[in-house]
Design an enzyme around this catalytic site. Structure first.
Site, PDB file in Angstrom:
ATOM      1  N   LYS A  76       0.846  -1.205   0.000  1.00 42.83           N
ATOM      2  CA  LYS A  76       0.000   0.000   0.000  1.00 42.83           C
ATOM      3  C   LYS A  76       0.877   1.249   0.000  1.00 42.83           C
ATOM      4  CE  LYS A  76      -3.933   1.923   2.660  1.00 42.83           C
ATOM      5  NZ  LYS A  76      -4.823   1.695   3.815  1.00 42.83           N
ATOM      6  N   SER A 151      -9.740   1.550   2.871  1.00 41.80           N
ATOM      7  CA  SER A 151      -8.896   2.369   2.025  1.00 41.80           C
ATOM      8  C   SER A 151      -7.829   1.576   1.276  1.00 41.80           C
ATOM      9  CB  SER A 151      -8.212   3.451   2.873  1.00 41.80           C
ATOM     10  OG  SER A 151      -7.370   2.848   3.848  1.00 41.80           O
ATOM     11  N   SER A 175      -9.950  -0.877   7.048  1.00 44.79           N
ATOM     12  CA  SER A 175      -9.395  -0.772   5.694  1.00 44.79           C
ATOM     13  C   SER A 175      -8.633  -1.980   5.172  1.00 44.79           C
ATOM     14  CB  SER A 175      -8.492   0.455   5.594  1.00 44.79           C
ATOM     15  OG  SER A 175      -9.290   1.597   5.506  1.00 44.79           O
TER      16      SER A 175
END
Ligand code: GLN
Length: 485
Positions: A76, A151, A175
């Site tokens: 990420k 997210s 997330s």
């Protein structure tokens, strides 16, 4: 075909010499290039990544170093990396290259993992749909008109479409688990303090935690083993021994008491989600688990408390982005204040600005007691509910999300309904507990459904072994979206 293999299977193939890291890495880099429509990656450096794979193969041949796995994973874009951009999905960091690597990145590197690329995400990890990214929305590989969740949406889409065998995400209020549920994957949020937050761009420091997004609990255990452990550079990192997660995987479910909170089986949630959860619970029972009814009476206050605490911490964490030290600076300004204002106005997107406003308001004199302090008290009450519940059960089970992946754009004009997506995940972060989401079925339109297992503090091994027991007798986690087989 390497993309049909789990991370653990690739690990075994590498160990026996059945495949090289260069072959695996090339295959995934090709798939990333061929599937850019998903918008799962923000930055990829093919040459550099391939050089690392060749280096891993070389070391494996010459040094017999079993640590050097050569397994590629996606990361990420919230983790600082020296070699690749760290944008955090924001314009304000869209040109930022970190001078150091996050501890998670160092640990992955030490165990021979290779970073395939940095994945798209909601701006500063604020979101549940991956639509707030400066780099545009990520699409769900199961249905590209749907969101992948957020997210960590880029990480989840990448693994779901098998553009990477596994990925790393972060979870502040859901997330990792929510995008895992929306994309048919296994996502583990470890206990707060289990994995170092050093070099992970902070959203809400008392809630943020890194974790793996994978095809299976076995793969999650493999990555957690590498990621977990004490780090003196993170003052909230826990200085306790890391258990052997892989060897604990086969503990089984015999006599494990699964607590079913009645609040989590609320009839207002999607009927197809409910029925898949009920079927999965029957399967857990067949495997030896005992279902017990429990209560988490204050969990519904989780959303309200979270959406005060998280923005409050965010408003403070994000004050360092001012155009002076990092990232975007406005082109024209009259004085210092004007420079701050314009840089931040141009650099942050709407959702981030909304959170900064809410957070600043909640922390301001006169409102602090009414909002922030109250929310902290609710947080304690929710944590106490979990402690009470764990007197009656070993793990807690329920749906990860109230619905399957919703259409792109559906919740954009209605932040509250977007926030309500986190109703089952947020209480877990408020209490600092570990939890996993694992796939347990599909709805009639072919979208995956996730079940959440929550454990007592630091009991990741118990969660992983329960999920692994279920995955040994089911194949939901092995399904690949049709266009990506
Ligand atoms: N959807 C939640 C939020 O927007 C959770 C995000 C997260 O876990 N990073 O705050």
């Amino acid at each position: 075909m390497p993309h049909r293999q789990s991370l653990s299977a690739l690990n075994r193939m590498l160990a026996t010499g059945g495949i090289s890291s260069t072959e695996i890495t090339t295959h995934f880099l090709d798939r990333i290039e061929q599937n850019q429509q998903l918008n799962a990656f923000v930055s990829v450096d093919r040459e550099q990544t391939l050089a690392q794979a060749q280096q891993a193969d070389h070391s494996r041949r010459n040094e017999r170093n079993s640590n050097l796995k050569g397994l590629p994973v996606a990361l990420k874009d919230i983790f600082c990396t020296q070699d690749l951009l760290t944008s955090c999905g924001s314009r304000i960091l869209s040109n930022f290259v970190s001078p150091y690597d996050a501890t998670v990145v160092e640990r992955l590197d030490k165990d021979g993992f290779i970073v395939l690329g940095k994945t798209n995400m909601d701006e500063f990890a604020m979101g549940s749909s991956n639509e707030s990214s400066y780099f545009g929305p990520v699409l769900n590989p199961w249905n590209t008109a749907r969101v992948p969740g957020g997210s960590s949406g880029g990480s989840a889409a990448a693994v779901s479409a098998r553009l990477a065998p596994a990925a790393i995400g972060t979870d502040t209020g859901g997330s990792i688990r929510q995008p895992a549920a929306f994309c048919g994957l296994t996502g583990l949020k470890p206990s707060y303090g289990r994995i170092s937050r050093y070099g992970m761009v902070a959203y809400a420091s008392s809630l943020d935690q890194a974790g793996p997004i994978t095809q299976s609990a076995e793969d999650a255990a493999l990555l957690l083993q590498t990621m977990a452990g004490f780090d003196s550079r993170d003052s909230t990192s826990l200085d306790t021994a890391v258990p052997d997660y892989l060897s604990a995987l086969n503990t089984g479910l015999e006599n494990v008491r699964l607590g079913i909170p009645k609040e989590f089986l609320d009839p207002s949630i999607d009927a197809e989600v409910l029925s898949a959860i009920e079927t999965a619970l029957e399967e857990f029972e067949k495997l030896g688990a005992k279902l017990v009814d429990i209560e988490l009476p204050n969990s519904s206050a989780g959303i309200a408390a979270y959406y005060v605490i998280a923005p409050a911490e965010a408003s403070s964490n994000l004050s360092k982005f001012d155009g002076v030290r990092y990232g975007h600076r406005t082109a024209e300004f009259s004085d210092l204040l004007d420079m701050y204002e314009k840089s931040r106005a141009e650099g942050f997107g709407d959702e981030v600005k909304r959170r900064i406003l809410i957070g600043t308001y909640a922390l301001s004199a006169g409102y602090y007691d009414a909002y922030y302090l109250k929310a902290q008290k609710v947080r304690r009450i929710i944590a106490n509910d979990f402690s009470q519940a764990f007197k009656q059960c070993d793990l807690i089970a329920g749906p990860t999300t109230p619905s399957t992946a919703f259409p792109l754009g559906e919740n954009l004009d209605d932040p509250v309904s977007m926030y309500l997506n986190d109703v089952f995940t947020v209480p877990v972060n408020l209490a600092g507990l570990p939890a996993i989401s694992l796939p347990v079925g599909f709805d009639q339109s072919g979208l995956p459904i996730g079940l959440q297992l929550i454990g007592p503090y630091l009991k990741e091994a118990n969660i992983l072994s329960a999920a692994h027991s279920y995955q040994k007798v089911t194949d939901w986690h092995q399904r690949i979206p049709g266009d990506y087989e």
